[in-house]
Write a protein that holds these residues in place. Sequence first.
Motif, PDB file in Angstrom:
ATOM      1  N   UNK A 141       7.259  33.897   6.091  1.00  0.00           N
ATOM      2  CA  UNK A 141       8.642  34.285   6.393  1.00  0.00           C
ATOM      3  C   UNK A 141       8.974  34.121   7.872  1.00  0.00           C
ATOM      4  N   UNK A 142       7.971  34.240   8.716  1.00  0.00           N
ATOM      5  CA  UNK A 142       8.218  34.134  10.156  1.00  0.00           C
ATOM      6  C   UNK A 142       8.049  32.736  10.711  1.00  0.00           C
ATOM      7  N   UNK A 143       7.600  31.815   9.856  1.00  0.00           N
ATOM      8  CA  UNK A 143       7.349  30.447  10.331  1.00  0.00           C
ATOM      9  C   UNK A 143       8.626  29.803  10.839  1.00  0.00           C
ATOM     10  N   UNK A 144       8.521  29.191  12.021  1.00  0.00           N
ATOM     11  CA  UNK A 144       9.655  28.494  12.637  1.00  0.00           C
ATOM     12  C   UNK A 144       9.104  27.695  13.816  1.00  0.00           C
ATOM     13  N   UNK A 145       9.822  26.659  14.256  1.00  0.00           N
ATOM     14  CA  UNK A 145       9.347  25.883  15.404  1.00  0.00           C
ATOM     15  C   UNK A 145       9.131  26.762  16.641  1.00  0.00           C
ATOM     16  N   UNK A 146       7.962  26.601  17.261  1.00  0.00           N
ATOM     17  CA  UNK A 146       7.649  27.328  18.487  1.00  0.00           C
ATOM     18  C   UNK A 146       7.027  28.687  18.287  1.00  0.00           C
ATOM     19  N   UNK A 147       6.839  29.101  17.032  1.00  0.00           N
ATOM     20  CA  UNK A 147       6.334  30.444  16.749  1.00  0.00           C
ATOM     21  C   UNK A 147       4.851  30.561  17.104  1.00  0.00           C
ATOM     22  N   UNK A 148       4.479  31.719  17.655  1.00  0.00           N
ATOM     23  CA  UNK A 148       3.087  32.068  17.919  1.00  0.00           C
ATOM     24  C   UNK A 148       2.719  33.227  16.991  1.00  0.00           C
ATOM     25  N   UNK A 149       1.726  33.013  16.138  1.00  0.00           N
ATOM     26  CA  UNK A 149       1.325  34.004  15.136  1.00  0.00           C
ATOM     27  C   UNK A 149       0.119  34.780  15.648  1.00  0.00           C
ATOM     28  N   UNK A 150       0.190  36.104  15.525  1.00  0.00           N
ATOM     29  CA  UNK A 150      -0.918  36.973  15.929  1.00  0.00           C
ATOM     30  C   UNK A 150      -1.679  37.464  14.706  1.00  0.00           C
ATOM     31  N   UNK A 151      -3.001  37.199  14.692  1.00  0.00           N
ATOM     32  CA  UNK A 151      -3.916  37.747  13.697  1.00  0.00           C
ATOM     33  C   UNK A 151      -5.170  38.213  14.433  1.00  0.00           C
ATOM     34  N   UNK A 152      -6.133  38.701  13.692  1.00  0.00           N
ATOM     35  CA  UNK A 152      -7.365  39.212  14.303  1.00  0.00           C
ATOM     36  C   UNK A 152      -8.586  38.683  13.564  1.00  0.00           C
ATOM     37  N   UNK A 153      -9.648  38.445  14.333  1.00  0.00           N
ATOM     38  CA  UNK A 153     -10.925  38.048  13.724  1.00  0.00           C
ATOM     39  C   UNK A 153     -12.019  39.060  14.046  1.00  0.00           C
ATOM     40  N   UNK A 154     -11.633  40.216  14.561  1.00  0.00           N
ATOM     41  CA  UNK A 154     -12.611  41.263  14.900  1.00  0.00           C
ATOM     42  C   UNK A 154     -11.856  42.580  15.058  1.00  0.00           C
ATOM     43  N   UNK A 155     -12.617  43.646  15.350  1.00  0.00           N
ATOM     44  CA  UNK A 155     -12.016  44.957  15.555  1.00  0.00           C
ATOM     45  C   UNK A 155     -11.908  45.790  14.300  1.00  0.00           C
ATOM     46  N   UNK A 156     -12.546  45.380  13.238  1.00  0.00           N
ATOM     47  CA  UNK A 156     -12.482  46.109  11.971  1.00  0.00           C
ATOM     48  C   UNK A 156     -12.762  45.167  10.824  1.00  0.00           C
TER      49      UNK A 156
END
Length: 283
Positions: free
Chosen positions: A237-252
Amino acid sequence: MTKDQLLTRLLTRRRAMLAGTAAVGAAGTAALLAAVTGEEPVRPPAAPAAGPLARRPLKPSAYRLQPLTGYGPPRTVPARPLVRREPFLRISGRGRTMVLTFDDGPDPRYTPAILDTLAEYDVRAMFFVCGEMAADHRELLARMAEEGHVVGNHTWSHPLLTRLSRAQIHSQMERTSDVVEEAYGERPQWFRAPYGAWNRAAFQLGAELGMEPLAWTVDTLDWTTPGTRTIVSRVENGAAPGVVVLSHDAGGDRSQSVRALRDYLPQLLDSGYHVTVPRRQHI
């Protein structure tokens, strides 16, 4: 035998005797020098043999001149970034370009699976690592370097920077940059404040260490473990040109993040998005 013939023979024999005496004298002198100095006498080089051996190339000298470097062009020093008042939230680029970022790692339980998925689709991403995690898992940073991913600075121990002194913030950043340089091969050019809590000291010190601040446009909130389907929906839903997506690969527990990436990445690519990493001159 005439008188002239006899005289010629005597002169020839005398020359031969003198030549032999000179040779014996030279050999004796060389032997005497060897006895005094303990060195082997220098012998004249033998005449080259006929045939293929005569064309054998000479061995290079053991005292070859080394190239001089003082006259080469001076190394260019990267310009220090400007001190920002706010972080970048998105990137500029041609077409439908997006950036995927993963924070808090590397974690051997989840980071390798994320790297495997990215490699399967030949996609590059950004990993904002914490120094204490990177120090214990340097091999994962080396893999990121080999596979073309960008590694950013996410401080040493993920503190709230707004509660730290300038010296403490500097230590958090610099120690992490040192570890990244050792394991990844170069110092990070990007940093991200934990919790998205920025202040002027963070911007100033980040710039002094050669880093630009990068935040995000779409937060998956995967750290709340909302479910794989929810994470996928937030990215799509948030995909758009120039978007930066935040996810995590650690911390839980990041198993949902791993599964979500397997779902939304091929869908983004099928929708025509170019998932890549930013270049500083293009942001």
